[in-house]
Design an enzyme around this catalytic site. Structure first.
Site, PDB file in Angstrom:
ATOM      1  N   ASP A  36      -7.075  30.719 -66.232  1.00 25.79           N
ATOM      2  CA  ASP A  36      -8.220  30.498 -65.357  1.00 25.79           C
ATOM      3  C   ASP A  36      -8.062  29.169 -64.635  1.00 25.79           C
ATOM      4  O   ASP A  36      -7.798  28.131 -65.257  1.00 25.79           O
ATOM      5  CB  ASP A  36      -9.503  30.507 -66.192  1.00 25.79           C
ATOM      6  CG  ASP A  36     -10.743  30.332 -65.346  1.00 25.79           C
ATOM      7  OD1 ASP A  36     -10.863  31.010 -64.307  1.00 25.79           O
ATOM      8  OD2 ASP A  36     -11.613  29.511 -65.719  1.00 25.79           O
ATOM      9  N   ASP A  42     -11.274  29.688 -57.056  1.00 25.52           N
ATOM     10  CA  ASP A  42     -11.522  30.058 -58.447  1.00 25.52           C
ATOM     11  C   ASP A  42     -10.951  31.435 -58.748  1.00 25.52           C
ATOM     12  O   ASP A  42     -11.360  32.425 -58.148  1.00 25.52           O
ATOM     13  CB  ASP A  42     -13.038  30.039 -58.703  1.00 25.52           C
ATOM     14  CG  ASP A  42     -13.399  30.306 -60.146  1.00 25.52           C
ATOM     15  OD1 ASP A  42     -12.495  30.297 -61.009  1.00 25.52           O
ATOM     16  OD2 ASP A  42     -14.587  30.523 -60.427  1.00 25.52           O
TER      17      ASP A  42
END
Length: 491
Positions: free
Chosen positions: A369, A168
């Site tokens: 992201d 992430d």
């Protein structure tokens, strides 16, 4: 007399022909901008290509040199993953979790906006102690949702234990569940890491400089039990991990070993982490794996996300020599180190730039992201995109909305669909033509939806999500402050 004027007449005719040719060229080029379909700005795609297969296809790295620090990326709900739950979440549940992540990100970036104050109030609950003698950790803000789609495998400890972690870019701290699970552990595929069996494991002390860095990496002040530093992190959906802040040997490959890697050894872990062992933080904070491995990799990493969950991609730490063209857009480092901020300049649909004022993107700002599934746009930008897309897809029947996706089509009876190409232009004049799987998402066998959603507030940050990043090699040169894109990095 006529003979004398003949050269002049021929010249005029040639000029006139040239003029007609230019007019014809201009009309042809302009036709797509006036609503007439220019086929070069459309793509005919088999509907089956939007649907995952039942069998895993291991994709070879395309266009980039593989190195020892390259890890295979798997979609955690696809057939390639050994960590998938017995019952995979529905797309509706995934999109609901995605919305929780988006709200968490927006609350972190602008915690004092009217929209986000109430969200933060809900996130500021306290985590339970994982032991009566342990410190109680207040959660000051919800971090990005920890349940990302994609996982990689790393080695931890001596001897090495293999662990599958979600990766992430919106998170900094790497953590894994640890025995004895003093309070709670969720079910994971691999055996839970036992620090007592690792000869290289050490706890981090409370008064160390590393312990104090947890505040910026997790959003919470660290706790302390006896002399051991305690971390706590909570995510936007109320999932959390609490445990000992530790160091141990991290193994990426036989030649890529880091003896004192800092990570969280979770003793109280609950939430939507699936069967994975924890999370790999690729953020910009000093505690992220990007920063901790900087002496070897130079704060440089890249990944390619596959087109469907039945294929694999790759994550590489360190530089690779690009064999295809890569264009870089600058990172906005004035926004701090929490996220990777980029500038969205314009969006085109079917070859036509949408009439969106630049102030729309400047007001909201934008990030890229890896954990957000669906790209979020400012309301005005999304409305313009949806309207243009609907106009160019008018030959297909509209279907009802699905969760956060409101531009959907019923393609029953069709085996292929002709879709307008959507392009994004980022700062530095970097233009990307999205892969078809980054434009439409299948919500049913013959029902496809535009894979974008609008924010509810014009000031909420735009998020360039992982669906739109599919098949691109995305390169992060964190030290130089830029992100690059190379087409066809994987399939």
């Amino acid at each position: 007399m006529a003979t004398r004027n003949e050269p002049f007449s021929v010249k005029m005719i040639l000029i006139f022909i040239q003029f007609l040719t230019m007019v014809s060229w201009f009309v042809e080029r302009s036709s797509g901008f006036e609503g007439r379909n220019d086929e070069s700005h459309f793509g005919s795609v088999e509907i089956s290509s939007f649907l995952p297969a039942d069998v895993c296809t291991h994709s070879a790295i395309k266009g980039f040199n593989k190195r020892q620090s390259t890890m295979e990326i798997l979609h955690r709900h696809g057939p390639c993953s050994q960590n998938k739950a017995s019952t995979a979440p529905s797309l509706s549940e995934i999109l609901s979790q995605d919305q929780a992540r988006v709200e968490s990100i927006q609350a972190r970036i602008d915690p004092y906006s009217n929209t986000n104050k109430s969200k933060l109030d809900n996130l500021n609950s306290k985590l339970n102690n994982f032991d009566d003698k342990k410190a109680k950790l207040p959660v000051q803000s919800g971090r990005s949702l920890g349940s990302g789609n994609y996982i990689v495998t790393i080695g931890l400890g001596t001897p090495k234990r293999t662990l599958s972690l979600m990766f992430d870019t919106g998170s900094d701290l790497t953590w894994t569940q640890c025995q004895p699970c003093a309070r709670s552990c969720y079910q994971q595929q691999e055996p839970i890491f036992n620090p007592l069996t690792s000869r290289s494991y050490k706890n981090v002390s409370c008064n160390s400089a590393e312990c104090s860095q947890l505040s910026s990496a997790t959003g919470n002040s660290p706790g302390c039990t006896t002399t051991t530093c305690v971390y706590g992190i909570q995510y936007g959906d109320q999932s959390f991990s609490v445990g000992f802040f530790s160091r141990d040997k991290l193994t990426i490959s036989a030649a890529d070993v880091f003896p004192n890697f800092l990570f969280g050894c979770g003793q109280n872990n609950q939430g939507l982490f699936g069967n994975t062992a924890g999370l790999l933080g690729l953020g910009r904070n000093a505690l992220s794996i990007v920063s901790q491995t900087a002496p070897k990799y130079g704060k440089y990493f890249s990944y390619c996300l596959p087109s469907t969950s039945s294929k694999t991609g790759h994550l590489t730490l360190g530089k690779t020599r690009p064999l295809t063209r890569v264009n870089f857009t600058p990172l906005d480092r004035s926004q701090g180190t929490a996220f990777y901020f980029i500038d969205i300049v314009s969006i085109s649909v079917g070859g036509r730039q949408l009439p969106i004022r630049q102030s729309v993107f400047q007001t909201a700002g934008g990030i890229i992201d890896s954990g957000t599934v669906i790209t979020r746009l400012p309301p005005a930008a999304y409305s313009a995109m949806s309207a243009a897309f609907r106009k160019l897809m008018s030959k297909y029947p509209i279907a009802r909305a699905y969760s956060i996706l409101d531009t959907c089509y019923d393609l029953s009876g069709h085996t292929s669909v002709s879709i307008p190409i959507i392009s994004f232009t980022f700062g530095g004049n970097v233009k990307l033509d999205l892969d078809p799987t980054g434009i439409l998402v299948a919500v049913a066998k013959s029902r496809l939806c535009l894979a974008f959603a609008g924010n509810s507030d014009a000031s909420s940050v735009a998020i360039y999500g992982n669906t739109q990043q599919k098949t691109f090699e995305v390169l992060y040169d964190v030290g130089a402050g830029k992100v690059g894109f190379g087409a066809a990095g994987c399939k």
